[in-house]
Design an enzyme around this catalytic site. Sequence first.
Site, PDB file in Angstrom:
ATOM      1  N   LEU B  65       0.847  -1.196   0.000  1.00 23.52           N
ATOM      2  CA  LEU B  65       0.000   0.000   0.000  1.00 23.52           C
ATOM      3  C   LEU B  65       0.885   1.251   0.000  1.00 23.52           C
ATOM      4  O   LEU B  65       2.088   1.159   0.188  1.00 23.52           O
ATOM      5  CB  LEU B  65      -0.902  -0.039   1.237  1.00 23.52           C
ATOM      6  CG  LEU B  65      -1.858  -1.254   1.290  1.00 23.52           C
ATOM      7  CD1 LEU B  65      -2.529  -1.353   2.648  1.00 23.52           C
ATOM      8  CD2 LEU B  65      -2.909  -1.152   0.186  1.00 23.52           C
ATOM      9  N   PRO B  66       0.290   2.427  -0.238  1.00 22.68           N
ATOM     10  CA  PRO B  66       1.142   3.620  -0.344  1.00 22.68           C
ATOM     11  C   PRO B  66       1.918   3.950   0.929  1.00 22.68           C
ATOM     12  O   PRO B  66       3.104   4.278   0.863  1.00 22.68           O
ATOM     13  CB  PRO B  66       0.146   4.732  -0.687  1.00 22.68           C
ATOM     14  CG  PRO B  66      -1.014   4.030  -1.340  1.00 22.68           C
ATOM     15  CD  PRO B  66      -1.107   2.698  -0.646  1.00 22.68           C
ATOM     16  N   LYS B 166      15.119   0.378   3.134  1.00 16.11           N
ATOM     17  CA  LYS B 166      14.462   0.984   1.974  1.00 16.11           C
ATOM     18  C   LYS B 166      14.538   2.504   2.053  1.00 16.11           C
ATOM     19  O   LYS B 166      14.831   3.178   1.053  1.00 16.11           O
ATOM     20  CB  LYS B 166      12.993   0.536   1.891  1.00 16.11           C
ATOM     21  CG  LYS B 166      12.255   1.028   0.649  1.00 16.11           C
ATOM     22  CD  LYS B 166      12.701   0.287  -0.597  1.00 16.11           C
ATOM     23  CE  LYS B 166      12.264   0.924  -1.904  1.00 16.11           C
ATOM     24  NZ  LYS B 166      10.827   0.891  -2.148  1.00 16.11           N
ATOM     25  N   LYS B 235       8.592  11.812   1.130  1.00 16.30           N
ATOM     26  CA  LYS B 235       8.194  11.038   2.318  1.00 16.30           C
ATOM     27  C   LYS B 235       9.338  10.142   2.786  1.00 16.30           C
ATOM     28  O   LYS B 235       9.689  10.118   3.968  1.00 16.30           O
ATOM     29  CB  LYS B 235       6.969  10.176   1.983  1.00 16.30           C
ATOM     30  CG  LYS B 235       6.484   9.290   3.134  1.00 16.30           C
ATOM     31  CD  LYS B 235       5.690   8.077   2.628  1.00 16.30           C
ATOM     32  CE  LYS B 235       6.614   7.074   1.920  1.00 16.30           C
ATOM     33  NZ  LYS B 235       5.998   5.782   1.579  1.00 16.30           N
TER      34      LYS B 235
END
Lengths: 290, 290, 290, 290
Positions: B65-66, B166, B235
Amino acid sequence: MIQSVAFIGLGAMGYRMAAHLPKHFNDVYVWNRNSEKAKQHASEFGTQAVDLQQAVQADIIFSCLPTSQDVDGILAQVSPKKGSIWIDCTSGVPDTAKTQADYLAKQGVYFLDAPVSGQTIGAENATLTFMVGGDAAAFQRALPAMQAMGSLIKLVGSSGAGFAVKAINNMMMAVHLCAAAEGFTTLKAHGVDLNEALACINASSGKSGVTETALPQRILNREFPLTFALPLLAKDTGIAVDLIRDARLSAPVIGLTQSLIQAANALAEPNSDFSTAVKLYESWSNITLK
Amino acid sequence: MIQSVAFIGLGAMGYRMAAHLPKHFNDVYVWNRNSEKAKQHASEFGTQAVDLQQAVQADIIFSCLPTSQDVDGILAQVSPKKGSIWIDCTSGVPDTAKTQADYLAKQGVYFLDAPVSGQTIGAENATLTFMVGGDAAAFQRALPAMQAMGSLIKLVGSSGAGFAVKAINNMMMAVHLCAAAEGFTTLKAHGVDLNEALACINASSGKSGVTETALPQRILNREFPLTFALPLLAKDTGIAVDLIRDARLSAPVIGLTQSLIQAANALAEPNSDFSTAVKLYESWSNITLK
Amino acid sequence: MIQSVAFIGLGAMGYRMAAHLPKHFNDVYVWNRNSEKAKQHASEFGTQAVDLQQAVQADIIFSCLPTSQDVDGILAQVSPKKGSIWIDCTSGVPDTAKTQADYLAKQGVYFLDAPVSGQTIGAENATLTFMVGGDAAAFQRALPAMQAMGSLIKLVGSSGAGFAVKAINNMMMAVHLCAAAEGFTTLKAHGVDLNEALACINASSGKSGVTETALPQRILNREFPLTFALPLLAKDTGIAVDLIRDARLSAPVIGLTQSLIQAANALAEPNSDFSTAVKLYESWSNITLK
Amino acid sequence: MIQSVAFIGLGAMGYRMAAHLPKHFNDVYVWNRNSEKAKQHASEFGTQAVDLQQAVQADIIFSCLPTSQDVDGILAQVSPKKGSIWIDCTSGVPDTAKTQADYLAKQGVYFLDAPVSGQTIGAENATLTFMVGGDAAAFQRALPAMQAMGSLIKLVGSSGAGFAVKAINNMMMAVHLCAAAEGFTTLKAHGVDLNEALACINASSGKSGVTETALPQRILNREFPLTFALPLLAKDTGIAVDLIRDARLSAPVIGLTQSLIQAANALAEPNSDFSTAVKLYESWSNITLK
């Protein structure tokens, strides 16, 4: 047709580079400040150890010295053959290349700034990259001489452009080194296994020449072998910021990195490899990158 | 033995990832907020479009998901089967992974934070990289499910470690992007041919994932295709600086880059690719990177 | 009308601040973790050394502790009088102020975050500056109590605003300190007389609180007296960058300065004054700022 | 004894500075590129509008021009009287001062680099600060001429030192401007009343010349009157970073600020005041500093 080629400066790079020339050219002259090394080269590879004045009578003259200042020192002593091409493989100063090209042009000599990358292994295998600035016709004429030692040879612009590309390449490498040091320090602080993380990053968008080579082969194994000295990286990053200042550009990440490399160099032991710059970060935390 | 696998979130990545599962597992459930897409996936790849509560009865549950917040939204609605393993491929927040792992542990469910890299092409070819945080035994049990979609799968640490790797990977990529933008702007200002310079740098120590991919395929050709959105990069760089703050570290180059990406994002058109961040630099000069 | 005032925390600031209260209010209660200090204060200034639970029965309750966490520790132990106003002079965390205000509001108690500046000399002379966040009516009611100790008392916004202004003030001071260290190191390297240069700059546009005070009184005289500890400055700069992250802003100079203060703090001796941060720069050159 | 004084360059500063000289000296010559302005000065203040060659026959010759290059342009045209002292009030380049001093020394003329601060109001009231580099005996002899226009006159070092101090002063001011812009943007984003916050900070350790003057009088009132042009600040910050490069120092905060001022200048309208640099930050958020 190129009959004779000279090579001035038989350091770690030059010694290996000049070794390929006798396979392709009839007369290969070598010169080195310490003439013993030239004689050794001659006996090992079939080149001819000559004096400076004879060396510059070749059709193509290579120089490969620590700094542009050293090249100026040689230029002041010699009168190259009219019509010859001087190819300087030093990691030099772009503005100085323009001065040197103008100076030699008055003697009917072409100047190409042609720094190389690929390290000693590339010199050994004749797989160096040449990034060349200067006159396009001179570049074409000189190409066979560079092809004897390199596998990728590019004319990137007019005089100084070759030095500029090399300085920016090394500057980008310095930024990547700081990014790797900061990123991996952070991962270590959060308990991440650095070798597994490195494997992932090297298969992902965050990889760089530094994560592929310097991090595993020099830093994480704590070996820091001296292959490219930190003071030379500090010099090259300085050349890069001078290019930015000249052009009145804003390059904040490069500027900051240059400050950090300068600081790391000030704190380093003499004869440190550039990869020891990560110790600046280690001094700011109790984290060791391993 | 894994009998059933669920996949929650059929976006550009998830849709392609889930397509590989029926080749390896008997029951493959898919769920998507827009259920039409799930039905389409079922008819195209032989998966089963189910409701959320049924999906979480699988042995292995993937989510993609985002943001971590979206995952929290799903977790609040379901009671996964006891003993199952939830594998979240979102590029999420490390601290949230710990909370999510604790929350699911109380239900007897394992949680692995397992973000992926490799983009849609890697999802299509099942060559993704999985960087995984969490329990080692759960990782081993879940490995075959990840191997159905990826070619490099690494346990990098405990809960949150996958998300951390990540975030740092993307952060390093952002630094490399700034370095490339600054370096190539400087070369352009000095009249260097950027494509020839790029060829040299990609054969030298200054290369990076950005110089190998983003620079030639997105920036220098002025195409800027939307494959990874700039707000998502903003983000992720924010997650990286939060990791640095948490650990009380000094990471000046990363910190500065995060500021610049934030600024570039504030100035960008909606739905801009991350590579458009170079336009921040272009606005500061009259130089276009092409 | 304020009848009773309590003061919790008799450190270097609090001890001097509370000394002014008996001149203006009938009942002044003091409490300190080490109760001997409270008894000494009572005998020296006519205050009353009481236990915590009695202290919080005052109309106005001041607290002045190292961190917001310490204040939370006190709040958890007490039930302040309904209708009272709690004024926290700690250099605290803006978000925590909101939580603390909500927590006390449920008990019918007002909370003002009201950090002070002016150092011990300002505390001694009742010339402190109070930067206050919270309810406007509570601020008006509490004003006489603050006026007993300060000469400039400003309501700067709602809960947390006072702490925010203090954090930003200290952050700006940290930036000015770095600017002064870098600028004066450069002048020294070029053979400039630093004291004469300082006189010129303090009469010019480049002056700051740092050039007017810290540079001549702490740094150039090499005394570095401990008046404001470097770890506290590191804490405050961290609060400032958290404010920037929360608001998704770009503040590159502040971000970089926070990294440098963090690094300087990591390298410093325990109990170092904030002004010793200049030694980070001195370690990068052979220049001493004197 | 000084009998005659010349003033070359009657701009906003020079016009007001030269007006004080007739009160103290018998013969005061003025020269300006646009000679109408010199005639106007003569009729208004009792000076003598002369040609360049006559001007340089004075005992003391002041110059006050936009850049060191402009001063070089004048020097090339004239032969000053042997034994005279040339005082250059330009905000010039330290290295150029050394060249200019050497050039004039060969003609038996002393050169002092003597930039001023205090703006037009200081020029009007003869309360300027002179930061002077050069020979100590020449400084002493020239002192009365500078005292006619300034209230703080300091010999800060040998040739170039005056220019260096001015450049660093302006550079520090630029850092303070960025700190103020970043800090106040952050406070605004958190709902703080900027005017009340400014009052607190100006009574605290975070104050600077910028918070005392530029912020209230130019920025928060949104007037941005042109008193010191942004391109000149960009030039001066460039001189500062050149000083840092020359000395091989690390000054990351100054380096970053120079990049930002350069970027702000690239984005600004022509004839913008330096204070408009804050608009760079405003473009990165939806926050206006008012």
